[in-house]
Design a protein around this motif. Structure first.
Motif, PDB file in Angstrom:
ATOM      1  N   LEU A 234       7.835  11.321   2.707  1.00 34.29           N
ATOM      2  CA  LEU A 234       6.753  10.336   2.842  1.00 34.29           C
ATOM      3  C   LEU A 234       6.026  10.554   4.170  1.00 34.29           C
ATOM      4  CD1 LEU A 234       5.191   7.741   2.050  1.00 34.29           C
ATOM      5  CD2 LEU A 234       6.979   6.431   3.207  1.00 34.29           C
TER       6      LEU A 234
ATOM      7  N   ILE B 118      -1.491   5.083  -0.754  1.00 35.51           N
ATOM      8  CA  ILE B 118      -0.141   5.317  -1.256  1.00 35.51           C
ATOM      9  C   ILE B 118       0.649   4.014  -1.179  1.00 35.51           C
ATOM     10  CG2 ILE B 118       2.056   6.500  -0.819  1.00 35.51           C
ATOM     11  CD1 ILE B 118       0.537   8.906   0.078  1.00 35.51           C
ATOM     12  N   CYS B 119       1.199   3.619  -2.322  1.00 34.91           N
ATOM     13  CA  CYS B 119       2.011   2.402  -2.375  1.00 34.91           C
ATOM     14  C   CYS B 119       3.485   2.815  -2.354  1.00 34.91           C
ATOM     15  CB  CYS B 119       1.670   1.631  -3.654  1.00 34.91           C
ATOM     16  SG  CYS B 119       2.616   0.123  -3.821  1.00 34.91           S
ATOM     17  N   VAL B 120       4.213   2.339  -1.349  1.00 35.38           N
ATOM     18  CA  VAL B 120       5.626   2.708  -1.178  1.00 35.38           C
ATOM     19  C   VAL B 120       6.511   1.665  -1.853  1.00 35.38           C
ATOM     20  CG1 VAL B 120       7.452   3.154   0.505  1.00 35.38           C
ATOM     21  CG2 VAL B 120       5.097   3.845   0.998  1.00 35.38           C
TER      22      VAL B 120
ATOM     23  N   HIS C 153       4.767   6.198  -3.766  1.00 41.87           N
ATOM     24  CA  HIS C 153       5.872   6.971  -3.199  1.00 41.87           C
ATOM     25  C   HIS C 153       7.149   6.190  -3.452  1.00 41.87           C
ATOM     26  CE1 HIS C 153       7.429  10.208  -0.628  1.00 41.87           C
ATOM     27  NE2 HIS C 153       8.375   9.333  -0.375  1.00 41.87           N
TER      28      HIS C 153
ATOM     29  N   ILE D  14      -1.487   0.615   7.771  1.00 46.65           N
ATOM     30  CA  ILE D  14      -0.251   0.244   7.063  1.00 46.65           C
ATOM     31  C   ILE D  14      -0.316  -1.236   6.713  1.00 46.65           C
ATOM     32  CG2 ILE D  14       2.260   0.103   7.212  1.00 46.65           C
ATOM     33  CD1 ILE D  14       1.995   2.415   9.316  1.00 46.65           C
TER      34      ILE D  14
ATOM     35  N   ILE E 265       2.059  11.527   4.759  1.00 47.62           N
ATOM     36  CA  ILE E 265       1.121  10.687   5.507  1.00 47.62           C
ATOM     37  C   ILE E 265       0.511  11.461   6.673  1.00 47.62           C
ATOM     38  CG2 ILE E 265       0.845   8.497   6.755  1.00 47.62           C
ATOM     39  CD1 ILE E 265       1.745   8.206   3.802  1.00 47.62           C
TER      40      ILE E 265
ATOM     41  N   VAL F 191      -4.879  10.604   3.515  1.00 48.03           N
ATOM     42  CA  VAL F 191      -4.412   9.256   3.210  1.00 48.03           C
ATOM     43  C   VAL F 191      -5.023   8.282   4.215  1.00 48.03           C
ATOM     44  CG1 VAL F 191      -2.379   7.765   3.011  1.00 48.03           C
ATOM     45  CG2 VAL F 191      -2.241  10.161   2.296  1.00 48.03           C
TER      46      VAL F 191
ATOM     47  N   VAL G 128      -1.412   2.981   3.636  1.00 48.61           N
ATOM     48  CA  VAL G 128      -0.083   2.937   3.025  1.00 48.61           C
ATOM     49  C   VAL G 128       0.244   1.473   2.775  1.00 48.61           C
ATOM     50  CG1 VAL G 128       2.378   3.356   3.369  1.00 48.61           C
ATOM     51  CG2 VAL G 128       0.721   5.025   4.184  1.00 48.61           C
TER      52      VAL G 128
END
Lengths: 201, 201
Positions: free
Chosen positions: B128, B83-85, B106, B170, B132, B139, B142
């Motif tokens: 979010l 997931i790319c925030v 996200h 992360i 996670i 996931v 991130v």
């Protein structure tokens, strides 16, 4: 560029039709509007529609006006013998801001630009000619305050030919080195004109 | 500045509320709209209202979407373990344009900016965290793709603290000298980071 929704794509396309606004800026504006309250967006939309639907033009000078005749044309304090011819409303506002002009205006609604398909008949030149030739108006001077571009010069030339037989004095605003301007940074045409049109002190 | 009519004054004030648009530009845009066909102005106005009234957000990644779940979240071709925030939709579009990323997104809807009054609760940080920590989502990484500003760093720090106990890796996008960038024109912080985070060839 692929947009995440049809709604935003449509909004970006419409905003990007405005002059000087590209697709990136349009997207930034659209995302800004998405974050605003709904009432804010409605206010903007309605202001634009009301502007386009209800704006009226002064029946004498063709400036934008709330009433059939604008406040300047209606004023008893203005010198009715001088008419300053300008391209659009912004020029009227700029000249009014100087506090140096007390005559009337005539707003052409554009300038002659054959490349963009704007000819004399697209402008308010006919009503201007009528105003000047109308002896009851007692106009003694027409000041051409048009842009110092090829289109501006073309329009000035066209107008001076049209108004030649009226007997009214036709002048143009002075071209020269701007106040505060350095000679060395002034282009040669402006500098040349400022020498040609030098004034006695 | 005195405007020739209330309608144009109102339109200028509304347009000038948009970010990066001052009163002079707003007046230019208003005068442009006055010259357009009525249908054009209606199209613009309606696009803005429809955008604000009908835009929906993906219930998983909070990106702008036409459907309840966006095309990226719905796609079977995407790697659901990453997931790319990002801050907003524009960042999703920019990353999608690279063609280098195949995971999910996200969209935070902003970044933590105390000066502008934007705190964690104004953003989609809670959903979010739920995504996670949800074991069913599986996931594994991130990626924080936030702006390289103080606010971006603050948000990244806040998120990494919140997500620490999830056991998910992360990461942050690389900071360094841009491709095509000259070393001598790169600011010292970027250059310092690019040396610190040097990579083996």
């Amino acid at each position: 560029m692929e947009y995440p929704s049809k709604l935003i794509e449509n909004a970006v396309e419409e905003i990007a039709k405005l002059p000087g606004i590209g697709k990136k800026t349009a997207l930034r504006l659209a995302l800004h509007l998405l974050k605003q309250e709904k009432v804010e967006v409605h206010n903007l939309s309605e202001a634009l529609i009301r502007l386009r639907e209800n704006t009226r033009y002064c029946d004498q000078c063709f400036n934008i006006s709330d009433a059939p005749t604008c406040t300047i044309c209606n004023s008893t304090k203005r010198d009715r013998s001088v008419i300053c011819v300008v391209e659009d409303t912004r020029d009227v506002m700029a000249i009014e801001n100087t506090g140096q002009y007390f005559g009337l205006y005539h707003v052409l609604g554009g300038i002659i630009a054959p490349i963009e398909g704007i000819g004399p008949s697209d402008l308010t030149i006919e009503p201007l000619v009528e105003r000047i030739f109308d002896k009851e108006e007692k106009v003694s001077e027409v000041i051409l305050a048009l842009p110092a571009t090829m289109e501006g010069d073309t329009t000035a030339f066209y107008l001076s030919k049209k108004l030649k037989d009226s007997g009214v004095k036709i002048t143009s605003i002075a071209r020269g080195v701007p106040v505060g301007g350095e000679l060395e940074y002034t282009d040669e045409i402006t500098l040349g004109r400022s020498i040609m049109n030098r004034q006695q002190l």
